[in-house]
Design an enzyme around this catalytic site. Structure first.
Site, PDB file in Angstrom:
ATOM      1  N   CYS A 107       0.797  -1.234   0.000  1.00 54.11           N
ATOM      2  CA  CYS A 107       0.000   0.000   0.000  1.00 54.11           C
ATOM      3  C   CYS A 107       0.831   1.287   0.000  1.00 54.11           C
ATOM      4  O   CYS A 107       0.268   2.373  -0.066  1.00 54.11           O
ATOM      5  CB  CYS A 107      -0.965  -0.021   1.162  1.00 54.11           C
ATOM      6  SG  CYS A 107      -1.974  -1.516   1.125  1.00 54.11           S
ATOM      7  N   HIS A 138      -3.269   8.458   5.838  1.00 56.95           N
ATOM      8  CA  HIS A 138      -3.450   7.128   5.252  1.00 56.95           C
ATOM      9  C   HIS A 138      -4.875   6.659   5.578  1.00 56.95           C
ATOM     10  O   HIS A 138      -5.570   6.172   4.710  1.00 56.95           O
ATOM     11  CB  HIS A 138      -2.394   6.173   5.806  1.00 56.95           C
ATOM     12  CG  HIS A 138      -2.388   4.838   5.154  1.00 56.95           C
ATOM     13  ND1 HIS A 138      -2.264   4.686   3.792  1.00 56.95           N
ATOM     14  CD2 HIS A 138      -2.503   3.578   5.659  1.00 56.95           C
ATOM     15  CE1 HIS A 138      -2.306   3.397   3.495  1.00 56.95           C
ATOM     16  NE2 HIS A 138      -2.447   2.705   4.603  1.00 56.95           N
ATOM     17  N   HIS A 158      -9.695   2.133  -0.549  1.00 57.19           N
ATOM     18  CA  HIS A 158      -8.238   2.024  -0.418  1.00 57.19           C
ATOM     19  C   HIS A 158      -7.695   1.466  -1.740  1.00 57.19           C
ATOM     20  O   HIS A 158      -7.866   0.284  -2.027  1.00 57.19           O
ATOM     21  CB  HIS A 158      -7.898   1.109   0.745  1.00 57.19           C
ATOM     22  CG  HIS A 158      -6.427   1.059   1.059  1.00 57.19           C
ATOM     23  ND1 HIS A 158      -5.476   1.699   0.297  1.00 57.19           N
ATOM     24  CD2 HIS A 158      -5.753   0.451   2.064  1.00 57.19           C
ATOM     25  CE1 HIS A 158      -4.282   1.472   0.817  1.00 57.19           C
ATOM     26  NE2 HIS A 158      -4.422   0.725   1.888  1.00 57.19           N
TER      27      HIS A 158
END
Lengths: 85, 349, 397
Positions: free
Chosen positions: C156, C289, C324
């Site tokens: 990620c 985030h 995400h």
């Protein structure tokens, strides 16, 4: 119940790859996490998978595992009450 | 700032964690050659390694063997190249998922992510430094090595660990077989010296290089530079080598490490590159001993560095079967399907 | 002092739309996009995602790619964003340019579909499209010529780390410009992977919420064009902003859990500030985030408090908009941060109602309009791979 405890010990060893352990090495009343076997959050998820696959118990939330996975004995009690297979 | 390869360690299809291949190599047989495993317990307790696949265990073992204990947590960077990551775990998760999307075990998924390899090294070394993973086919390792050089040049690194890791499973081997990656028979040294047909053979590798900004008594060589070039013209390739040599006062290239693997198209390009860049240099081959993988070029750098350290290039790894004593400079060439190229210059120290 | 690195182009695609204009509009209008998947063939239809509306065929059409071209969804998304990034920057072959691509799932979305066929000799053209580098190669093959190219795969944080490498390549003179970012399509593989970790939310996610359960996966791509200030000026490029600082560190704690003190996130933000020569008080907005998982949001909050003390700047996670986007997240959110800086707004943190007890941090609850000078964006990945980048208003040297 003793048979379930024994079965559970074997399945836990297999699911968590505790290669160098035998069922006799695990105290049914000893804590699984923290000091005990030194398991972590991924092991908890593996135990959830183990309960789903073998006993048809589905947890919705990983946090529910905290109370169930205190020891093999507690886990066996929970399974015997909630199993669907 | 200068960069030195202070120590190197490899686990591959040769004797693990040793330089035995240099004088007494194993001769691989078969089309898919698997890791010769070291005793993992030397580095990893069963409790620590119980969820780990082979690629990860090899990565950690070569990293342990490469970096001295007191320097592990202080590494400024851990850089990893891996073409496919832990494909054993990827396949396990994929196959289970294709049976049904319920009750899947998370461990295989967690280990399947490419950067698990480099992350686990950082976790076990307790190293908070720069952590990066490259997955760019045949120049995955080269990308990591180049990035390390860049960080040394920026004065951000004093030491770093660079890994190149790939495993090959039976299933992935079969998939690559479908698209003509492998020969239909064993590959011999003659094939690698002069290829006449397509295809190569599969190896596995975990190579670790410990890089420092100062030379020591044990250093293998200086790592002058690694450059990546994408579809370069001949002119750019030449200019690149000339520039690196000029910057590092190298007037003569004694040897080139080439990635001949027995595939005629692949090897023809190396023949062309040598003619273009260093026609008089001794040509070092290594894939007949190590096989092919996306990060096998890491073994190429390790082989070149080992020759500089040993001050000798044995005849069993040269294209013309002639040894060369006391080489001072070695150029390591790599190309992937004539698209991605890398050039690494090593100098004795 | 080294020369400035400036941003001269950007491109984006996510579930909230294709292109920077559409993205800005969706953020300002607070448009929601998380919902049932239409293209991904999964049995988990109850798990909402941020899926890009266009099918593969529609993307091919939009890109002018022949329908029979062998290409997976990840590079298709990449091409959408890359084309926009290059056209906004008006970059040409005259500038020596690197292409740094972040991706993790690679061509898995086709491999999982054709896996058993492969062994029977069917669809074998997708075998070599499976690895991460394959998509990068194909993008380059179909569009643009680059002098240097590689693929970063750190889950990620992949795209954020692409930004970092690109900047370092420019600083060391290896190239004059770099197109940096990442791309990821949804796949059954990682949807099930995240599901097996029990961190997927069954409703639209609510980052930084007290009782948060999990994240929504998204898909998309984002790229920014960065270059040496003098090169940008010499070619008359439109300078959008500066990339003023960045850092990557490792939490070195656990593959999927965060250390109690959030060491990695703390170091990433602190080192990025040092790298940018900025004080904590100078950051006007943080694009967090903020995945929506209990673990991330608690620990990111702890790190924010460690870095900024009692004066945590306005912050929000835009993952409730896009989901995400994993390997693309660092780039998707860099583009959003640049838009915030450029147009003077702070996007809202959708879905928030009550703060996490331990930290009490409250994200931005309604879209704010104000001048921003320095914006930070965080990207944290598996294995504790933590990166922060800072974009600043351009001040000519």
């Amino acid at each position: 119940m003793d048979a379930l405890v024994q079965e559970l010990k074997e399945k836990v060893i297999q699911a968590l790859n505790l290669e160098d352990m035998t069922p006799d090495d695990i105290d049914a009343n000893a804590p699984l996490f923290g000091e005990g076997l030194g398991l972590d959050s991924i092991d908890a998820l593996e135990l959830i998978v183990l309960m789903e696959r073998n006993y048809g118990i589905k947890l919705k939330n990983a946090n529910e595992g905290k109370d169930i996975f205190k020891s093999i004995q507690v886990m066996a009690d929970y399974i015997s009450k909630n199993r669907t297979k | 700032m200068s960069v030195y390869i202070d120590k190197a360690a490899q686990i591959s299809i040769q004797q693990p964690l040793s330089n035995e291949w240099f004088s007494n190599p194993l001769l691989p047989t078969g089309r898919l050659c698997k890791f010769v495993r070291p005793d993992f317990k030397q580095y990893l307790s069963p409790a620590v390694s119980r969820r780990m696949g082979t690629a990860l265990k090899c990565t950690l073992s070569s990293a342990f063997a490469c970096v001295p204990e007191e320097k592990r947590s202080q590494l400024d960077g851990i850089l990893t190249g891996t073409g496919l990551g832990s494909i054993e775990n990827t396949e396990n998760f994929l196959l289970a998922m294709l049976q049904g999307e319920d009750g899947l075990s998370p461990s295989n998924f967690m280990q399947s992510t490419h950067n698990t390899l480099g992350s686990q090294v950082a976790i076990i070394f307790n190293c908070h430094g720069y952590n990066i993973t490259y997955a760019h086919r045949g120049t995955s390792f080269d990308s990591a090595l180049m990035n390390a050089v860049v960080k040394f040049r920026l004065n951000e690194f004093k030491s770093a660990l660079v890994n190149g890791v790939d495993e090959m499973t039976e299933k992935y081997f079969q998939l690559f077989d479908q698209i003509g990656y492998w020969k239909d028979r064993d590959v011999t040294i003659e094939d690698v010296r002069k290829a006449t047909s397509p295809g190569t053979f599969a190896g596995e590798n975990s190579v670790s290089l410990f890089l420092t900004d100062q030379p020591s008594d044990q250093s293998l060589c200086e790592l002058c530079d690694t450059q990546l070039l994408y579809r370069p013209s001949d002119q750019r390739l030449k200019a690149c080598v000339e520039k690196i040599c000029l910057e590092h006062n190298v007037s003569r290239i004694d040897a080139v490490v080439i990635g001949n693997n027995g595939d005629n198209i692949n090897d023809e390009e190396y023949r062309r590159l040598v003619q273009l860049l260093a026609p008089d240099a001794t040509q070092i081959i290594y894939k007949h001993l190590f096989g092919e993988s996306f990060t096998m070029s890491g073994i190429g750098v390790y082989v070149g560095a080992t020759c500089l350290k040993e001050k000798s290039i044995p005849s069993h790894i040269t294209i013309d079967n002639k040894a060369l004593e006391n080489p001072q400079t070695i150029l390591v060439l790599n190309h992937f399907k004539q698209l991605d190229y890398s050039i690494t210059l090593l100098k004795s120290c | 002092m080294t020369e400035k690195i400036v941003v001269t182009g950007y491109g984006i695609i996510s579930s909230i739309g294709a292109g920077v204009e559409k993205t800005r509009e969706a953020l300002l209008k607070e448009e929601k996009s998380i919902g049932r998947v239409a293209h991904l063939n999964t049995s988990h239809t109850d798990i909402p995602c941020g899926e890009v509306k266009e099918s593969d065929e529609e993307l091919k059409k939009a890109l002018g790619i022949a329908s029979e071209q062998t290409i997976t969804r990840t590079p298709l998304l990449a091409l959408m964003a890359l084309k926009e990034a290059i056209s906004t920057s008006r970059l040409t072959d005259q500038t020596s340019t690197a292409f740094i691509n972040g991706t993790t799932v690679g061509g898995m979305e086709k491999s999982e579909k054709y896996y058993f066929d492969f062994f029977e000799g069917k669809h074998t053209e997708y075998i070599s499209a499976n690895d991460c580098g394959a998509g990068t190669e194909l993008v380059s093959h179909l569009f643009g010529h680059f002098d240097l190219m590689t693929t970063i795969s750190t889950a990620c944080s992949s795209a954020a780390n692409s930004v970092i490498l690109g900047a370092d390549l420019i600083k060391t003179g290896r190239v004059d410009a770099a197109i940096v970012g990442g791309t990821e399509s949804l796949s059954k593989f990682h949807l099930n992977g995240f599901n097996s970790l029990m961190i997927l939310e069954h409703q639209p996610c609510r980052p930084f919420e007290k009782s948060n359960q999990g994240l929504n996966l998204g898909e998309g791509a984002g790229y920014i064009v960065i270059e040496r200030e003098s090169v940008a000026k010499a070619r008359g490029a439109n300078i959008i902003c500066e990339l003023s600082g960045y850092a990557n560190t490792c939490d070195a704690f656990h593959q999927t859990a965060t250390s109690e003190t959030s060491e990695g996130a703390y170091r990433a933000m602190t080192n990025a500030l040092l790298n940018a020569h900025l004080e904590t008080s100078e950051i006007d907005y943080i694009n967090a985030h903020g995945t929506g998982t209990a673990d991330n949001d608690l620990h990111e909050s702890i790190a924010l408090k460690r870095v900024f003390g009692e004066k945590v700047p306005p912050f929000s996670s835009t993952k409730a908009f896009t989901g995400h986007t994993t390997s693309a997240a660092g780039a998707v959110e860099s583009v959003i941060s640049i838009l915030a800086l450029q147009y003077g707004f702070i996007p809202v943190n959708l879905g928030f109602s009550e703060p996490i007890e331990a930290t009490g941090l409250i994200p931005v609850q309604k879209t704010l309009h104000r001048t921003l000078n320095h914006v930070m964006t965080n990207s944290f990945g598996f294995g504790g791979n933590d990166s922060s980048c800072i974009f600043s208003k351009y001040q000519p040297s």
